[in-house]
Design a protein around this motif. Structure first.
Motif, PDB file in Angstrom:
ATOM      1  N   LEU A  89       0.821  -1.204   0.000  1.00 27.34           N
ATOM      2  CA  LEU A  89       0.000   0.000   0.000  1.00 27.34           C
ATOM      3  C   LEU A  89       0.863   1.265   0.000  1.00 27.34           C
ATOM      4  N   ARG A  90       1.926   1.241   0.803  1.00 25.52           N
ATOM      5  CA  ARG A  90       2.822   2.409   0.857  1.00 25.52           C
ATOM      6  C   ARG A  90       3.404   2.699  -0.533  1.00 25.52           C
ATOM      7  N   ASP A  91       3.881   1.644  -1.198  1.00 34.58           N
ATOM      8  CA  ASP A  91       4.483   1.846  -2.518  1.00 34.58           C
ATOM      9  C   ASP A  91       3.461   2.385  -3.512  1.00 34.58           C
ATOM     10  N   LEU A  92       2.248   1.858  -3.468  1.00 35.37           N
ATOM     11  CA  LEU A  92       1.197   2.318  -4.379  1.00 35.37           C
ATOM     12  C   LEU A  92       0.895   3.800  -4.159  1.00 35.37           C
ATOM     13  N   ILE A  93       0.709   4.184  -2.900  1.00 28.15           N
ATOM     14  CA  ILE A  93       0.371   5.576  -2.604  1.00 28.15           C
ATOM     15  C   ILE A  93       1.525   6.502  -2.977  1.00 28.15           C
ATOM     16  N   ASN A  94       2.749   6.122  -2.612  1.00 30.51           N
ATOM     17  CA  ASN A  94       3.901   6.967  -2.930  1.00 30.51           C
ATOM     18  C   ASN A  94       4.067   7.138  -4.441  1.00 30.51           C
TER      19      ASN A  94
END
Length: 545
Positions: A59-64
């Motif tokens: 999720l972090r990678d997607l949002i970033n």
């Protein structure tokens, strides 16, 4: 109250929005909740997005990745923007995140944990509902669109884009061109998230919203899946009943409940009837609760719990057993109370304070005018120094954390010992003076320490009201003034009832009669309970025997 959003400066379908003059103004609230920082995208709320990132790998990678083209703005996470907007939660949604940034149109990201045929309709409905509320409720007057983007986050951290690549392109005039435009939209969002229908709506004859306090909003934002049981201690006028009503709205949307699945329990009939008319739940008194099984109930909200007793059995144990029928998925049990307003000397049936966990406190008081607030603090200090035997002294320490509104005009008058006839005449004169100066009968309540005194004084007060021949009031107006008990709290009449039966309710003007007749051990508690019902005027009359 002061205007945060006036009808004259907003959209045709918008509503007046008020904030308490001693709370932060709308712009200050926006800057604290959703600050726009130079050359940075702020992720908020801090605890929620960090929890989501730790729970869902990838999720972090997607949002970033999505935020890389954005230079400045605010990304607001929610477990469900649907619930925040008063709609039902959708299963399989990891989170929604609303991006409001400069030089862009707002974007609503929906992240799913599993593919669902209804994802497109869901994302469009949430985006459209949010747009409507920002305009019609938040009063936003600029051009506005919200672009819904949907992603599927797989367990192996791979991401699939579900929205179409040929999304509608809006002209540049829909972009938020400056920091001022971004902040204006964020201020409308504050109103959407913190606004609730005010009692001023009935008084003014038009829809009026007021804003939740910080602590109320914090409690309302809790993850109900993780906060199944909560004890909420709130000082007089801190908004316990308002919060209870909002939590029941949220329960319906999070757990896809009907009103018949939620039970609201209080001690007195007038408060039960008041809540019943909201059509959010079944509402019963404690006595009724103890007489019936309530086999279809899943969730329970208990209000004014300090006034409960064990006369008819252990209500807490019964409520807990009902909400824990489904061991793997227990229901909600939130209990609202204020030990300062304990109105009896019996066992309340509440668990020991050490077992009231988790526990939250509402310590900001915004209801009472200055003279009344100062008087309440004096009475609370007396209670803290001489607590009744059935009140844990450590529960009263929250007095030192209290925050009181200031500069709210009002009146406090304590009248010395009168005989019965003098008291009745004085109350009648005061009532007619207030009615002549613009107040309505529905603004006034006359409260007694004992229920047995209510009928004793009712006819005498009514006769005194009608005998007073005041030039400014014609005879017909005198005769139209009605006096009833608190059962029909929304009617336009003077309420005459006992302090205990009026618990949890409020009026602009309160007459407290003969508080010295109260039980000595809870004298100050009952006095506080009576005085805290008043918003603007408080008159206390002591009657000699």
């Amino acid at each position: 109250m002061v205007l945060a959003l006036s009808l004259s400066s907003s959209t045709p379908c918008s509503r007046t929005v008020c904030t308490h003059k001693n709370l932060e103004c709308l712009k200050e609230q926006q800057k604290r909740y959703f600050p726009v920082l130079p050359n940075r995208v702020l992720y908020t709320p801090d605890s929620l997005y960090k929890e989501l990132f730790s729970q869902h790998k990838g999720l972090r990678d997607l949002i970033n990745q999505e935020m890389r083209p954005v230079s400045q703005g605010v990304l607001i996470f929610s477990r469900s923007w649907a619930v925040d907007l008063g709609l039902q939660e959708k299963q399989g949604v990891i989170c929604d995140a609303l991006l409001i940034s400069q030089d862009n149109t707002p974007i609503l990201y929906t992240i799913l944990s599993k593919w669902d045929a209804g994802w497109k309709g869901y994302s469009m409905i949430i985006a459209h509902s949010l747009k409507q509320k920002l305009v019609n409720m938040g009063g936003y007057t600029g051009r506005l669109c919200i672009i819904p983007l949907v992603f599927l986050l797989n367990p192996d951290k791979t991401v699939k884009t579900l929205h179409s690549s040929d999304l509608q392109i809006y002209p540049q005039s829909y972009h938020l061109r400056s920091t001022q435009h971004v902040e204006a939209l964020l201020q409308s969002l504050v109103i959407v998230l913190l606004g609730f229908r005010s009692s001023l709506s009935e008084e003014l004859g038009s829809e009026v919203l007021t804003l939740l306090s910080d602590k109320q909003y914090e409690l309302l934002s809790k993850n109900l899946h993780k906060t199944r049981e909560l004890f909420v201690h709130g000082l007089p006028g801190s908004g316990k009943t308002i919060l209870a009503l909002r939590i029941m709205e949220k329960i319906r949307n999070v757990f896809h409940c009907e009103s018949g699945d939620i039970l609201y329990i209080c001690e007195n009939q007038p408060l039960r009837k008041f809540v019943s008319k909201k059509n959010l739940c079944q509402a019963v008194t404690r006595k009724t609760f103890m007489k019936n099984k309530f086999e279809n109930i899943e969730h329970i909200i208990i209000d004014e719990a300090q006034n409960f007793c064990t006369k008819d059995g252990g209500w807490y144990e019964k409520a807990k057993a009902i909400t824990q029928r489904e061991k793997d998925c227990p229901g909600i049990l939130w209990i609202f109370l204020d030990y300062f307003q304990t109105s009896h000397s019996s066992c309340s049936g509440l668990p020991p304070l050490s077992a009231q966990y988790p526990r939250a406190e509402l310590s900001r008081v915004v209801r009472s005018a200055d003279p009344i607030a100062n008087y309440l603090q004096e009475v609370m200090q007396e209670i803290r120094e001489n607590p009744p035997l059935n009140v844990p002294p450590e529960a009263l320490e929250m007095f030192y954390e209290s925050k009181w509104a200031q500069d709210a005009p009002g009146k406090l008058e304590i009248v010395g010992y009168l005989n019965l006839k003098e008291m009745v005449i004085k109350v009648a004169e005061k009532c007619q003076f207030l009615l002549r100066n613009g107040y309505y009968p529905k603004d006034i309540a006359v409260l007694f320490s004992k229920a047995s005194e209510v009928e004793k004084y009712k006819d005498r007060l009514l006769r005194a009201m009608r005998k007073r021949k005041i030039k400014q009031l014609n005879e017909e107006s005198d005769l139209l003034v009605q006096i009833k008990d608190a059962s029909d709290i929304l009617g336009n009449h003077i309420v005459l009832d006992s302090i205990r039966r009026f618990s949890g309710l409020e009026r602009n003007i309160i007459f407290g009669i003969n508080p010295s007749t109260a039980e000595p051990t809870i004298f100050h508690n009952l006095l506080l309970c009576m005085a805290s019902r008043a918003k603007k005027h408080l008159y206390i009359f002591k009657v000699s025997n």
